[in-house]
Design an enzyme around this catalytic site. Structure first.
Site, PDB file in Angstrom:
ATOM      1  N   ARG A 184      47.544  38.636  40.084  1.00  0.00           N
ATOM      2  CA  ARG A 184      48.652  39.320  40.778  1.00  0.00           C
ATOM      3  C   ARG A 184      49.833  38.387  41.033  1.00  0.00           C
ATOM      4  O   ARG A 184      50.965  38.670  40.651  1.00  0.00           O
ATOM      5  CB  ARG A 184      48.150  39.910  42.106  1.00  0.00           C
ATOM      6  N   VAL A 185      49.559  37.246  41.687  1.00  0.00           N
ATOM      7  CA  VAL A 185      50.659  36.338  42.020  1.00  0.00           C
ATOM      8  C   VAL A 185      51.198  35.678  40.748  1.00  0.00           C
ATOM      9  O   VAL A 185      52.416  35.604  40.538  1.00  0.00           O
ATOM     10  CB  VAL A 185      50.203  35.261  43.044  1.00  0.00           C
TER      11      VAL A 185
ATOM     12  N   ARG B  55      45.293  27.667  46.314  1.00  0.00           N
ATOM     13  CA  ARG B  55      44.316  27.174  47.278  1.00  0.00           C
ATOM     14  C   ARG B  55      44.175  25.664  47.075  1.00  0.00           C
ATOM     15  O   ARG B  55      44.146  25.180  45.934  1.00  0.00           O
ATOM     16  CB  ARG B  55      42.946  27.838  47.083  1.00  0.00           C
TER      17      ARG B  55
ATOM     18  N   GLU C  79      42.761  22.765  56.255  1.00  0.00           N
ATOM     19  CA  GLU C  79      43.954  23.208  56.989  1.00  0.00           C
ATOM     20  C   GLU C  79      43.573  23.466  58.442  1.00  0.00           C
ATOM     21  O   GLU C  79      42.472  23.941  58.694  1.00  0.00           O
ATOM     22  CB  GLU C  79      44.534  24.478  56.355  1.00  0.00           C
TER      23      GLU C  79
ATOM     24  N   HIS D 284      51.234  26.136  54.341  1.00  0.00           N
ATOM     25  CA  HIS D 284      50.656  27.424  53.931  1.00  0.00           C
ATOM     26  C   HIS D 284      51.579  28.583  54.330  1.00  0.00           C
ATOM     27  O   HIS D 284      51.196  29.495  55.068  1.00  0.00           O
ATOM     28  CB  HIS D 284      49.262  27.608  54.546  1.00  0.00           C
TER      29      HIS D 284
HETATM   30  P1  NAD Z   1      44.061  37.354  41.566  1.00  0.00           P
HETATM   31  O1  NAD Z   1      42.610  37.501  41.758  1.00  0.00           O
HETATM   32  O2  NAD Z   1      44.905  38.574  41.383  1.00  0.00           O
HETATM   33  O3  NAD Z   1      44.373  36.392  40.342  1.00  0.00           O
HETATM   34  C1  NAD Z   1      43.669  35.200  40.103  1.00  0.00           C
HETATM   35  C2  NAD Z   1      43.634  34.982  38.597  1.00  0.00           C
HETATM   36  O4  NAD Z   1      43.012  33.732  38.339  1.00  0.00           O
HETATM   37  C3  NAD Z   1      42.826  36.044  37.848  1.00  0.00           C
HETATM   38  O5  NAD Z   1      43.609  36.621  36.816  1.00  0.00           O
HETATM   39  C4  NAD Z   1      41.645  35.283  37.278  1.00  0.00           C
HETATM   40  O6  NAD Z   1      41.252  35.799  36.021  1.00  0.00           O
HETATM   41  C5  NAD Z   1      42.210  33.902  37.163  1.00  0.00           C
HETATM   42  N1  NAD Z   1      41.192  32.873  37.094  1.00  0.00           N
HETATM   43  C6  NAD Z   1      39.995  32.819  37.719  1.00  0.00           C
HETATM   44  N2  NAD Z   1      39.352  31.689  37.380  1.00  0.00           N
HETATM   45  C7  NAD Z   1      40.158  31.024  36.517  1.00  0.00           C
HETATM   46  C8  NAD Z   1      40.046  29.803  35.819  1.00  0.00           C
HETATM   47  N3  NAD Z   1      38.956  29.034  35.933  1.00  0.00           N
HETATM   48  N4  NAD Z   1      41.062  29.419  35.023  1.00  0.00           N
HETATM   49  C9  NAD Z   1      42.169  30.186  34.880  1.00  0.00           C
HETATM   50  N5  NAD Z   1      42.323  31.374  35.510  1.00  0.00           N
HETATM   51  C10 NAD Z   1      41.330  31.773  36.320  1.00  0.00           C
HETATM   52  O7  NAD Z   1      44.569  36.521  42.842  1.00  0.00           O
HETATM   53  P2  NAD Z   1      46.051  36.491  43.401  1.00  0.00           P
HETATM   54  O8  NAD Z   1      46.222  37.593  44.371  1.00  0.00           O
HETATM   55  O9  NAD Z   1      46.993  36.352  42.275  1.00  0.00           O
HETATM   56  O10 NAD Z   1      46.012  35.129  44.216  1.00  0.00           O
HETATM   57  C11 NAD Z   1      46.028  33.909  43.521  1.00  0.00           C
HETATM   58  C12 NAD Z   1      45.797  32.761  44.479  1.00  0.00           C
HETATM   59  O11 NAD Z   1      46.878  32.678  45.396  1.00  0.00           O
HETATM   60  C13 NAD Z   1      44.543  32.914  45.345  1.00  0.00           C
HETATM   61  O12 NAD Z   1      43.958  31.642  45.489  1.00  0.00           O
HETATM   62  C14 NAD Z   1      45.097  33.380  46.689  1.00  0.00           C
HETATM   63  O13 NAD Z   1      44.246  33.082  47.758  1.00  0.00           O
HETATM   64  C15 NAD Z   1      46.385  32.565  46.730  1.00  0.00           C
HETATM   65  N6  NAD Z   1      47.406  33.074  47.641  1.00  0.00           N
HETATM   66  C16 NAD Z   1      48.049  32.148  48.397  1.00  0.00           C
HETATM   67  C17 NAD Z   1      49.051  32.563  49.241  1.00  0.00           C
HETATM   68  C18 NAD Z   1      49.760  31.548  50.099  1.00  0.00           C
HETATM   69  O14 NAD Z   1      50.091  31.873  51.222  1.00  0.00           O
HETATM   70  N7  NAD Z   1      50.024  30.369  49.602  1.00  0.00           N
HETATM   71  C19 NAD Z   1      49.412  33.910  49.319  1.00  0.00           C
HETATM   72  C20 NAD Z   1      48.754  34.821  48.468  1.00  0.00           C
HETATM   73  C21 NAD Z   1      47.752  34.384  47.619  1.00  0.00           C
HETATM   74  C1  MLT Z   2      46.209  34.833  51.556  1.00  0.00           C
HETATM   75  O1  MLT Z   2      45.114  34.512  51.111  1.00  0.00           O
HETATM   76  O2  MLT Z   2      46.533  36.017  51.746  1.00  0.00           O
HETATM   77  C2  MLT Z   2      47.186  33.769  51.823  1.00  0.00           C
HETATM   78  O3  MLT Z   2      46.698  32.515  51.734  1.00  0.00           O
HETATM   79  C3  MLT Z   2      48.121  34.036  52.932  1.00  0.00           C
HETATM   80  C4  MLT Z   2      47.702  33.806  54.350  1.00  0.00           C
HETATM   81  O4  MLT Z   2      46.862  34.500  54.870  1.00  0.00           O
HETATM   82  O5  MLT Z   2      48.285  32.948  54.990  1.00  0.00           O
END
Ligand code: NAD
Ligand code: MLT
Length: 535
Positions: A149-150, A229, A258, A277
């Site tokens: 997604r991201v 992460r 964290e 974060h």
């Molecule tokens: P998602 O599940 O939609 O996408 C993750 C992708 O990673 C998937 O397409 C999956 O196939 C792929 N993947 C899994 N293992 C893999 C590997 N070994 N090598 C390559 N690709 C691999 O998740 P998302 O919603 O896109 O979130 C992505 C990350 O961002 C998560 O760790 C989430 O916790 C983090 N996140 C952080 C924040 C923040 O505040 N910084 C906010 C939102 C999400």
């Molecule tokens: C999440 O997993 O949604 C993000 O890391 C955002 C957060 O909760 O701070």
């Protein structure tokens, strides 16, 4: 009902719960015995990433119905313990995707143009104009590790700024990558080609430490951005690589521990931009995740379906006794097929033959998908597996026929990539005894359990002896075995049930023999992945 909120969420979410008639208490940052006391009579617990929701929390909260995560990552919640205690775990996976993607873009620019560093020096009275010569993003290559997604939102945004996109994600279909204008490449190529590498995988055993010294060396001269992460990138290795000039810079929003400790090495390197974060910290995202999770808590209290439940099955109660035995069977067939398939999964076909074809098998198909994705994925269950398939662009088909030549009911899971596939058929023998009865063209009779080894070989003398000797030398005990062949002297398949995992060097030794076509070690317990090796 009483809702306890232990990490701050937007007021809109709290208001929605109160409007629905529930009592909302906050105990921000409660931990240890304070948390256990606060949760004791709660019916719902809402958290972000700050609260560790452990087994002890579930033990202390006998009336808990649901744990809601206002955000995506549930690495702070023990989902198995929740399931054991019959507690739903739900998250809000959509609400902060845009915010996280925008923060990633901001961090990319911040690193490329040293914005925080220049800002700090100007605030200190220094006009350091000549010290900062930035890097343009236009025309550079963005390596994306994790195109979910991201990652996809980041691809859209930075692609539109003129960056070339090279993505590594073994579980994303070519079609989805094409739509984004991203070239799907192997991990090493992604590292080699990236001027900027951005990480968007979940933190799983597979991704923990995915990027360390060797990987950073492959990216020499580039920038690394981590807004996913902390544990995915080795922090000490990253700090060293930027400090010694291997990398031009980095930007990091997430940390292995964290809140981050003041002596974290990343805080001491000037060319590393850090934020605490903040990826999801926009008003819109916080409101979205807070209201989404509040709605799910209200739904759970009312016994309505919970939209993003990660562990709660939703099945028609009256049909449940008839389909229940097939749920685990389909999952097992999916797991075996996924572990045997060497390609990039783009299609999954689940076929039902015999009595089972009369049932509503939606949940059984979802369980087969869970089995397929579990060795590859993060937080997959039968509830979210169909959605994961859709998001990954994986085509899922379900086929039914009442006719079954050999079995009362047969479930066949086929995992493929459009050109190649693996077919695994499973059935229940008398007394509900599960069996794998087909693997590709072979009729087999294998009990699916624990560790298995599937060997395809040319039907020549001594092969069984070879495998027995290699396993014996590795102290791997054979619990059972089935051997089948096409024709005398043709190809044969042997399926072993083992008491212990097979060491890699034993797999290599078996594979090295000229009579062996391929070897796959399969793990059915713990959802762990396994390797496949071809000649
Ligand atoms: P998602 O599940 O939609 O996408 C993750 C992708 O990673 C998937 O397409 C999956 O196939 C792929 N993947 C899994 N293992 C893999 C590997 N070994 N090598 C390559 N690709 C691999 O998740 P998302 O919603 O896109 O979130 C992505 C990350 O961002 C998560 O760790 C989430 O916790 C983090 N996140 C952080 C924040 C923040 O505040 N910084 C906010 C939102 C999400
Ligand atoms: C999440 O997993 O949604 C993000 O890391 C955002 C957060 O909760 O701070």
């Amino acid at each position: 009902m009483r809702v306890l909120v232990t990490d701050p969420i937007a007021d809109a979410g709290l208001d929605r719960l109160r409007t629905a008639g529930h009592t909302v208490d906050t105990a921000y940052d409660a931990e240890g015995s304070d948390l256990l006391a606060a949760v004791a009579d709660a019916n719902a617990l809402i958290v972000r990433s700050g609260t560790e929701v452990t087994e002890a929390v579930f033990e202390a909260a006998p009336d808990l119905v649901i744990v809601g995560r206002a955000g995506i990552g549930v690495d702070n919640i023990d989902i198995d313990a929740a399931t054991d205690h019959g507690v739903i775990v739900a998250n809000a996976p959509e609400g902060n995707v845009r915010a996280a993607a925008e923060h990633t873009v901001a961090m990319t620019f911040a690193a490329a143009r040293s914005i925080p560093q220049a800002h700090g020096r100007l605030r200190d009275g220094e006009w350091a104009k000549s010290d900062y010569l930035g890097t343009e993003l236009n025309g550079k290559t963005l390596g994306i590790v994790g195109l979910g997604r991201v990652g996809q939102e980041v691809a859209r945004r930075l692609g539109s700024l003129g960056m070339e996109l090279a993505a590594y994600d073994p579980y994303i279909g070519q079609e989805r990558a094409d739509q984004l204008g991203a070239e799907l490449v192997e991990f090493e190529a992604c590292l080699d080609r990236a001027d900027f590498l951005t990480v968007h995988t979940p933190l799983t055993p597979e991704t923990e430490g995915l990027i360390s010294t060797d990987e950073l060396d492959s990216m020499a001269g580039g920038y690394l951005i981590n807004c996913a992460r902390g544990g995915v990138v080795d922090e000490t290795a990253l700090a060293t690589a930027v400090e010694n000039g291997t990398l031009a810079g980095a930007a990091v929003d997430v940390f292995a521990d964290e809140p981050v400790s003041p002596d974290n090495p990343l805080l001491a390197v000037d060319d590393v931009v850090v934020t605490p974060h903040l990826g999801a910290s926009t008003e819109a995202a916080q409101e979205h995740v807070a209201t989404s999770i509040a709605d799910q808590v209200v739904a759970a209290f009312e016994n309505d379906p919970v939209a993003n439940a990660l562990n709660a099955p939703s099945i028609d109660e009256s049909a449940f006794p008839r389909i229940e035995p097939y749920i685990g069977l389909a999952e097992t067939a999916g797991k075996v097929a996924a572990q045997m398939f060497a390609g990039r999964t783009s299609t999954v076909r689940v076929r039902y033959e015999g009595d089972i074809a009369d049932e509503d098998v939606e949940f059984v198909t979802a369980s087969a998908l869970k089995g397929v994705f579990e060795p590859l994925e993060w937080q997959v269950n039968a509830v979210n597996a169909p959605k994961i398939a859709e998001e990954r662009g994986i085509e899922v088909t379900e086929e039914k026929t009442r006719q079954s030549d050999d079995f009362q009911s047969l479930i066949t899971v086929t995992v493929g990539d459009g050109t190649d596939d693996i077919v695994v058929g499973a059935t229940l023998f008398a007394g509900g005894d599960p069996r794998i009865v087909r693997i590709d063209g072979y009729r087999v009779d294998a009990r699916p359990s624990g560790q298995m080894l599937v060997v395809r070989n040319y039907d020549r003398p001594g092969v069984l002896g070879l495998i027995g000797t290699v396993l014996g030398d590795s102290e791997v005990n054979i619990a059972g075995m089935f051997n089948g062949r096409e024709t005398i002297g043709g190809e044969a398949m042997t399926v072993y049930n083992l008491d212990d995992p097979v060491p890699n060097d034993a797999v290599e030794t078996i594979r090295a023999d000229e009579r062996i076509i391929d070897v796959t070690d399969i793990t059915l317990s713990d959802g762990a992945g396994a390797g496949r090796s071809d000649d």
